[in-house]
Design a protein around this motif. Sequence first.
Motif, PDB file in Angstrom:
ATOM      1  N   THR A  28       0.831  -1.216   0.000  1.00 28.86           N
ATOM      2  CA  THR A  28       0.000   0.000   0.000  1.00 28.86           C
ATOM      3  C   THR A  28       0.868   1.270   0.000  1.00 28.86           C
ATOM      4  O   THR A  28       2.021   1.227   0.436  1.00 28.86           O
ATOM      5  N   PRO A  29       0.328   2.407  -0.439  1.00 28.04           N
ATOM      6  CA  PRO A  29       1.090   3.662  -0.385  1.00 28.04           C
ATOM      7  C   PRO A  29       1.550   3.991   1.039  1.00 28.04           C
ATOM      8  O   PRO A  29       2.638   4.530   1.227  1.00 28.04           O
ATOM      9  N   ALA A  30       0.746   3.651   2.046  1.00 26.66           N
ATOM     10  CA  ALA A  30       1.121   3.919   3.441  1.00 26.66           C
ATOM     11  C   ALA A  30       2.404   3.178   3.823  1.00 26.66           C
ATOM     12  O   ALA A  30       3.312   3.746   4.447  1.00 26.66           O
ATOM     13  N   GLU A  31       2.500   1.916   3.410  1.00 26.36           N
ATOM     14  CA  GLU A  31       3.707   1.131   3.705  1.00 26.36           C
ATOM     15  C   GLU A  31       4.906   1.690   2.929  1.00 26.36           C
ATOM     16  O   GLU A  31       6.019   1.765   3.465  1.00 26.36           O
ATOM     17  N   ASN A  32       4.677   2.074   1.677  1.00 27.48           N
ATOM     18  CA  ASN A  32       5.758   2.659   0.865  1.00 27.48           C
ATOM     19  C   ASN A  32       6.287   3.944   1.483  1.00 27.48           C
ATOM     20  O   ASN A  32       7.481   4.223   1.429  1.00 27.48           O
ATOM     21  N   LEU A  46       6.347   4.600   4.696  1.00 24.39           N
ATOM     22  CA  LEU A  46       7.198   4.198   5.828  1.00 24.39           C
ATOM     23  C   LEU A  46       8.598   3.819   5.335  1.00 24.39           C
ATOM     24  O   LEU A  46       9.602   4.194   5.952  1.00 24.39           O
ATOM     25  N   ILE A  47       8.661   3.105   4.210  1.00 25.88           N
ATOM     26  CA  ILE A  47       9.960   2.690   3.653  1.00 25.88           C
ATOM     27  C   ILE A  47      10.757   3.933   3.229  1.00 25.88           C
ATOM     28  O   ILE A  47      11.938   4.052   3.534  1.00 25.88           O
ATOM     29  N   GLN A  48      10.062   4.855   2.554  1.00 24.70           N
ATOM     30  CA  GLN A  48      10.719   6.100   2.110  1.00 24.70           C
ATOM     31  C   GLN A  48      11.300   6.884   3.285  1.00 24.70           C
ATOM     32  O   GLN A  48      12.328   7.539   3.168  1.00 24.70           O
ATOM     33  N   GLU A  49      10.602   6.797   4.420  1.00 23.79           N
ATOM     34  CA  GLU A  49      11.047   7.531   5.614  1.00 23.79           C
ATOM     35  C   GLU A  49      12.075   6.739   6.423  1.00 23.79           C
ATOM     36  O   GLU A  49      12.395   7.100   7.551  1.00 23.79           O
ATOM     37  N   GLY A  50      12.547   5.643   5.865  1.00 19.09           N
ATOM     38  CA  GLY A  50      13.581   4.834   6.511  1.00 19.09           C
ATOM     39  C   GLY A  50      13.068   3.939   7.626  1.00 19.09           C
ATOM     40  O   GLY A  50      13.838   3.466   8.457  1.00 19.09           O
ATOM     41  N   LYS A  51      11.752   3.717   7.669  1.00 17.89           N
ATOM     42  CA  LYS A  51      11.176   2.874   8.738  1.00 17.89           C
ATOM     43  C   LYS A  51      10.854   1.472   8.190  1.00 17.89           C
ATOM     44  O   LYS A  51       9.724   0.986   8.265  1.00 17.89           O
ATOM     45  N   GLU A  52      11.885   0.830   7.614  1.00 19.87           N
ATOM     46  CA  GLU A  52      11.680  -0.492   6.986  1.00 19.87           C
ATOM     47  C   GLU A  52      11.172  -1.537   7.985  1.00 19.87           C
ATOM     48  O   GLU A  52      10.290  -2.326   7.656  1.00 19.87           O
ATOM     49  N   ASP A  53      11.737  -1.511   9.201  1.00 22.83           N
ATOM     50  CA  ASP A  53      11.338  -2.505  10.207  1.00 22.83           C
ATOM     51  C   ASP A  53       9.857  -2.387  10.555  1.00 22.83           C
ATOM     52  O   ASP A  53       9.155  -3.388  10.673  1.00 22.83           O
ATOM     53  N   LEU A  54       9.406  -1.130  10.679  1.00 23.78           N
ATOM     54  CA  LEU A  54       7.993  -0.914  10.990  1.00 23.78           C
ATOM     55  C   LEU A  54       7.117  -1.351   9.811  1.00 23.78           C
ATOM     56  O   LEU A  54       6.062  -1.978  10.010  1.00 23.78           O
ATOM     57  N   ALA A  55       7.571  -1.036   8.594  1.00 20.84           N
ATOM     58  CA  ALA A  55       6.821  -1.435   7.400  1.00 20.84           C
ATOM     59  C   ALA A  55       6.698  -2.959   7.331  1.00 20.84           C
ATOM     60  O   ALA A  55       5.629  -3.491   7.005  1.00 20.84           O
TER      61      ALA A  55
END
Lengths: 130, 141
Positions: B52-56, B58-67
């Motif tokens: 989803t765009p929401a997960e993407n 999070l990844i863009q913001e460097g929050k891969e673990d949370l994603a």
Amino acid sequence: MATLTIQDALTARIKTLYQQQFNHQIHQIIYHSFGNNLIILIENVTTKPEQLLVQFEVQELTREVRTIFDHLIQPQIKLLIEETISTTIIDFLYDTSIQTGRTGIIAIFEPILKESSNNSENINNASAYF
Amino acid sequence: MVVQSPTRGQLERTLSQKIQAFYREQLGHQPSKVTCQLFDSKLAIILEESVTPAENLLIQEGKEDLAEKVRSNLDELLRPQLRELVTEILKVEVTDLLSDATLETGRTGIIAVLANSPAVRSSDHSTIARQRKRLDQQESD
């Protein structure tokens, strides 16, 4: 029987890997391929201690243990497939159910490039064997 | 009246459409492509662009673990409904449902192990061939 070579080789290598890592014997591995996708189902992957934990419903800990084991073995299986089929895997989806002890894998191969005839031959041959 | 079983291709198409709609309804995001493949008593499902765009974000913001955590929880939550959906379409119980997603590629892979092989009929090539022959004959007349 040349047509069985890749499948047999892969089965033997996966079984050896489980034996070496966990001293655990795998009895059945099922393969199916379509397009650039290879599906693998490995039956009875969970070790005896995990099975005992599941039996006594220690779910959380079993899940934690299995996650660590999967992280350990997943890249090794991916490498075994790439080496055996002589191709590159662009996506590797992997999950294990602690209840059934079954691991399911979806390996997506690099799409066949028409200009690379050697590579396409390898992939086509691999698909035909599964 | 005898109700004919669908062909394997028809079942796979129905599954793809319904699963695509299911993800759209549940996550507000439609995977670009859903491929379903039935073999023996198993079903493989591959969803492209399923993140989803929401997960993407999070990844863009460097929050891969949370994603990763979000995705694994979403998969877990959707699992029982997906199981029901597959059972409803194939009219066969799902005994095991294995799923995984890769955030980098946006691909989700699911393998459903079924209690039995679903009832399918083979595509009626002979009927098509007969119809084609009749048309050819009409054209030549």
